[in-house]
Design a protein around this motif. Structure first.
Motif, PDB file in Angstrom:
ATOM      1  N   GLU A  35       2.542  -0.155  -0.726  1.00  0.00           N
ATOM      2  CA  GLU A  35       1.979   0.228  -2.026  1.00  0.00           C
ATOM      3  C   GLU A  35       0.573   0.801  -1.848  1.00  0.00           C
ATOM      4  OE1 GLU A  35       3.306   0.329  -5.046  1.00  0.00           O
ATOM      5  OE2 GLU A  35       5.242  -0.545  -4.487  1.00  0.00           O
ATOM      6  N   CYS A  36      -0.218   0.213  -0.939  1.00  0.00           N
ATOM      7  CA  CYS A  36      -1.560   0.745  -0.663  1.00  0.00           C
ATOM      8  C   CYS A  36      -1.461   2.149  -0.067  1.00  0.00           C
ATOM      9  CB  CYS A  36      -2.322  -0.186   0.279  1.00  0.00           C
ATOM     10  SG  CYS A  36      -2.788  -1.771  -0.438  1.00  0.00           S
ATOM     11  N   ALA A 176       8.178  -7.714  -7.189  1.00  0.00           N
ATOM     12  CA  ALA A 176       7.756  -6.324  -6.995  1.00  0.00           C
ATOM     13  C   ALA A 176       6.528  -6.010  -7.846  1.00  0.00           C
ATOM     14  CB  ALA A 176       8.898  -5.371  -7.324  1.00  0.00           C
ATOM     15  N   ARG A 177       6.481  -6.516  -9.078  1.00  0.00           N
ATOM     16  CA  ARG A 177       5.307  -6.302  -9.945  1.00  0.00           C
ATOM     17  C   ARG A 177       4.077  -6.968  -9.349  1.00  0.00           C
ATOM     18  NH1 ARG A 177       8.862  -7.165 -14.256  1.00  0.00           N
ATOM     19  NH2 ARG A 177       8.196  -9.335 -14.394  1.00  0.00           N
ATOM     20  N   ARG A 180       2.841  -4.875  -6.408  1.00  0.00           N
ATOM     21  CA  ARG A 180       2.136  -3.674  -6.880  1.00  0.00           C
ATOM     22  C   ARG A 180       0.760  -4.027  -7.430  1.00  0.00           C
ATOM     23  NH1 ARG A 180       7.359  -2.284  -8.684  1.00  0.00           N
ATOM     24  NH2 ARG A 180       6.919  -3.078 -10.775  1.00  0.00           N
ATOM     25  N   GLN A 184      -2.865  -2.743  -6.061  1.00  0.00           N
ATOM     26  CA  GLN A 184      -3.807  -2.039  -6.937  1.00  0.00           C
ATOM     27  C   GLN A 184      -5.174  -2.717  -6.917  1.00  0.00           C
ATOM     28  OE1 GLN A 184      -1.573  -2.165 -10.573  1.00  0.00           O
ATOM     29  NE2 GLN A 184      -0.374  -0.337 -10.063  1.00  0.00           N
TER      30      GLN A 184
END
Length: 195
Positions: A35-36, A176-177, A180, A184
């Motif tokens: 994600e990063c 998954a949330r 993420r 962030q």
């Protein structure tokens, strides 16, 4: 603007896992790193098998192995960190502890230890109590090393949750949330890289 250079990508270091390659804790750290990367970061991962090659930390040891030097240098130059561990008897694994102990080599740096760095924490354990105590233990260590644990910690109860589907992707939307959100926060709170 002529002659201006764009800032370098943020560098995010992941470490953790178990002796078993592709353990759930390792895969979750890799998911945060992915994600990063999607947000423009450069990442490097020190997984369980890599950490297993580190000798037992000894402050009196005269030199460092190539593996030790690679880990210390990566963290030294990191803008953010992700640490993952299974929960063992209410605490984090010895494999991860040995790697974190090695980072004592950063004590005399201009940026001591994790000073000012956001640190995302990922825990997998067989039960919610073990998830909570392990996450809390890791947060205490990060505070002691002057880091900033992200508000979102990823905790997965391996008895009740199956984070990955048969194809290896995150299949639990709640996890998954959290992955993420943690990524962030790491990217948002990481130090602005010098141009």
């Amino acid at each position: 603007m002529s002659g201006s250079s764009s800032p370098r990508a943020k560098r995010i270091v992941g470490l953790g896992g178990t002796f078993r390659q592709a353990s759930s804790s390792e895969r979750l750290v890799r998911a945060v790193l992915a994600e990063c990367e999607a947000m423009g970061a450069q990442t490097i991962m020190f997984d369980g098998p890599a950490l297993a090659r580190l000798p037992h930390y000894s402050p009196e040891q005269p030199g460092r192995s190539d593996e030790e030097t690679a880990l210390v240098d990566a963290v030294r130059n990191a803008d953010g960190i992700v640490i993952g561990s299974p929960g063992y008897h209410g605490g984090y694994s010895g494999l991860v502890k040995n790697a974190v102990d090695l980072l004592e080599d950063l004590r005399s740096d201009d940026r001591v230890y994790f000073d000012g760095c956001p640190v995302g924490l990922v825990v997998t354990a067989a039960g919610w109590q073990a998830c909570g105590t392990t996450l809390s233990a890791l947060r205490d260590v990060i505070h002691a090393m002057r880091g900033w644990p992200t508000p979102v910690g990823v905790a997965v109860n391996s008895v009740e949750q199956r984070p990955f589907g048969p194809d290896g992707t995150l299949s639990d939307e709640g996890i998954a949330r959290a992955v993420r959100a943690q990524a962030q926060q790491i990217m948002y709170f990481s130090m602005e890289p010098a141009s």
